[in-house]
Design a protein around this motif. Structure first.
Motif, mmCIF file in Angstrom:
data_model
loop_
_atom_site.group_PDB
_atom_site.id
_atom_site.type_symbol
_atom_site.label_atom_id
_atom_site.label_comp_id
_atom_site.label_asym_id
_atom_site.label_seq_id
_atom_site.Cartn_x
_atom_site.Cartn_y
_atom_site.Cartn_z
ATOM 1 N N ALA A 265 0.790 -1.156 0.175
ATOM 2 C CA ALA A 265 -0.133 -0.204 -0.037
ATOM 3 C C ALA A 265 1.020 1.116 -0.240
ATOM 4 O O ALA A 265 0.499 2.170 -0.776
ATOM 5 C CB ALA A 265 -1.175 0.294 0.976
ATOM 6 N N PHE A 266 1.944 1.220 0.705
ATOM 7 C CA PHE A 266 2.841 1.887 0.775
ATOM 8 C C PHE A 266 3.394 2.521 -0.752
ATOM 9 O O PHE A 266 3.249 3.621 -0.854
ATOM 10 C CB PHE A 266 4.130 1.883 1.348
ATOM 11 N N LEU A 267 4.493 1.585 -1.359
ATOM 12 C CA LEU A 267 5.153 1.647 -3.073
ATOM 13 C C LEU A 267 3.547 2.275 -3.053
ATOM 14 O O LEU A 267 3.897 2.634 -4.538
ATOM 15 C CB LEU A 267 4.834 0.606 -2.821
ATOM 16 N N ALA A 268 2.755 1.717 -3.443
ATOM 17 C CA ALA A 268 1.444 2.051 -4.282
ATOM 18 C C ALA A 268 0.950 3.439 -4.394
ATOM 19 O O ALA A 268 0.664 4.264 -5.165
ATOM 20 C CB ALA A 268 -0.086 1.333 -3.929
ATOM 21 N N SER A 269 1.151 4.291 -2.946
ATOM 22 C CA SER A 269 0.474 5.643 -2.554
ATOM 23 C C SER A 269 1.942 6.584 -3.467
ATOM 24 O O SER A 269 3.413 6.143 -3.571
ATOM 25 C CB SER A 269 0.144 5.914 -0.869
ATOM 26 N N ASP A 270 1.377 8.008 -3.335
ATOM 27 C CA ASP A 270 2.407 8.822 -3.550
ATOM 28 C C ASP A 270 3.760 9.456 -2.089
ATOM 29 O O ASP A 270 4.509 10.187 -2.828
ATOM 30 C CB ASP A 270 1.806 10.158 -3.351
ATOM 31 N N ALA A 271 3.717 8.266 -1.432
ATOM 32 C CA ALA A 271 4.275 8.937 0.017
ATOM 33 C C ALA A 271 5.225 8.053 -0.618
ATOM 34 O O ALA A 271 7.038 8.420 -0.477
ATOM 35 C CB ALA A 271 4.413 7.783 1.353
ATOM 36 N N ALA A 272 5.367 6.698 -1.746
ATOM 37 C CA ALA A 272 7.217 5.820 -2.502
ATOM 38 C C ALA A 272 7.241 7.243 -4.230
ATOM 39 O O ALA A 272 7.576 6.537 -5.682
ATOM 40 C CB ALA A 272 6.636 4.882 -2.517
ATOM 41 N N SER A 273 6.780 8.668 -4.035
ATOM 42 C CA SER A 273 6.780 8.892 -5.209
ATOM 43 C C SER A 273 8.939 9.440 -5.901
ATOM 44 O O SER A 273 8.307 9.130 -6.768
ATOM 45 C CB SER A 273 6.604 10.246 -5.295
#
Length: 289
Positions: A265-273
C-alpha cells in the motif's frame, strides 16, 4: 525560456510533487479516486489483504482470480467493508490472452487503471534433483512468467496515459538460498531483476515499477500444511520454514499477509513517489546475512 526556468526543467523541478509538501503522511498515502487491479486475489493470502489495504485508502479495486466464486466473495467483502467499487474478474493468469482480457475488463469496469499489483501465487518445495520437467516449468511460469503477462497487459493502458504504478510481488527467497526452494527462489530472483529492468525502461514514460519481497508469510492453508504435513512436499515446506526461522529470520517469527500488504500500500501511494525499480523487503530480516 529564461535561464532559471531552464535549470528548473533540467533538474526536474517541473515534475517534483510539490503538492505533498504541506500534507500529513496519511494524506499523501490516500488512494481516493485511484483505480487498482490485484491479481491472485481470491484466496486467503496476500491478494485479498492488498485489496483491503488499497480499498481502505480509498481506491476502487478489481480482483482477478481463476475461481469466480472466490473473487466474487472477496469483492463483496471489500465493497461492504470500505464502501468503494470492488469488481470480481475471472481469468487464468497462466494464459496470455486471458490476462490481457481481464485487465481490459477491469480497466473498463473501474473507469481507469492507476495501479497494477502483480501477485501470482505458485510455489513448489522439494529437492531440485527430484523435480520433473513439468514441476520446473510450472514453478517458473507460475512465479515469474505470469507476472510478466500482468505487467505487459497493464502497460497497454498505462503507456498511452503516461502514468501508472506496477508493483510486482517477489519473495525474500529471491535473495537467499532457502532449502527446498531452488526453482521458486530462482524465479523470484528473476522477478527482482524484471522489476529493476522494466522500471528503467518505462520511467521516462511516467510509469513507476516497484516490488515487494515477502518472507515467510503464513496464510491458513500453508499453516495447515506446516502443522499437519500430508505429503513429502508439505514436509519439505515445513523444513524450509523451520530452518529459515531458526537461522535466517531476525524477528524469529512468521508474518501475516496484512503486514506485507502494508508495504504494498505504501508503494502504491504518493509517499513512494521518489522510488524507482526497488524491491522492498518485508521478511523480518531474512536476508541480512
Amino acid at each position: 525560456m529564461s535561464r532559471g526556468t531552464d535549470w528548473e526543467s533540467r533538474l526536474g523541478f517541473d515534475r517534483v510533487p510539490s503538492h505533498i509538501i504541506d500534507k500529513r503522511v496519511t494524506e499523501v498515502m490516500s488512494l481516493a479516486g485511484r483505480k487498482a487491479i490485484i491479481t491472485g486475489a481470491g484466496g486467503d493470502g496476500l491478494g485479498q489483504a492488498v485489496a483491503n489495504r488499497l480499498a481502505g485508502l480509498g481506491a476502487d479495486v478489481a480482483l482477478i482470480g481463476r475461481t469466480y466464486a472466490k473473487v466474487e466473495r472477496r469483492a463483496d467483502e471489500v465493497r461492504q467493508r470500505w464502501g468503494v467499487r470492488a469488481v470480481p474478474i475471472l481469468a487464468d493468469l497462466s494464459v496470455w490472452d486471458q490476462v490481457h482480457r481481464a485487465v481490459d475488463e477491469s480497466q473498463a469496469a473501474l473507469g481507469g487503471l492507476d495501479i497494477m499489483i502483480n501477485n501470482p501465487v505458485y510455489a513448489l518445495a522439494g529437492t531440485f534433483a527430484d523435480f520433473t520437467q513439468e514441476m520446473i516449468d510450472d514453478t517458473v511460469h507460475g512465479s515469474l512468467t505470469m507476472l510478466m503477462y500482468g505487467a505487459h497487459a497493464a502497460l497497454e493502458h498505462m503507456i498511452p496515459q503516461a502514468s501508472g504504478k506496477i508493483i510486482n510481488i517477489s519473495a525474500a527467497a529471491g535473495r537467499t538460498a532457502p532449502p527446498g526452494l531452488v526453482v521458486y527462489a530462482a524465479a523470484k530472483s528473476g522477478v527482482i531483476g524484471f522489476t529493476r529492468n522494466l522500471a528503467a525502461e518505462v520511467a521516462d514514460l511516467g510509469i513507476h515499477v516497484l516490488g515487494c519481497a515477502p518472507g515467510i508469510m503464513v496464510k491458513p492453508d500453508l499453516l495447515e500444511r506446516i502443522l499437519n504435513p500430508k505429503s513429502a512436499m508439505d514436509r519439505a515446506a515445513r523444513q524450509s520454514v523451520m530452518e529459515s526461522l531458526a537461522h535466517d529470520v531476525r524477528l524469529k517469527r512468521v508474518s501475516i499477509p496484512e503486514e506485507v500488504a502494508n508495504i504494498v500500500a505504501f508503494l502504491a501511494s504518493d509517499a513512494a513517489s521518489y522510488m524507482c525499480g526497488q524491491t522492498i523487503d518485508a521478511s523480518g530480516g531474512q536476508y541480512m546475512n
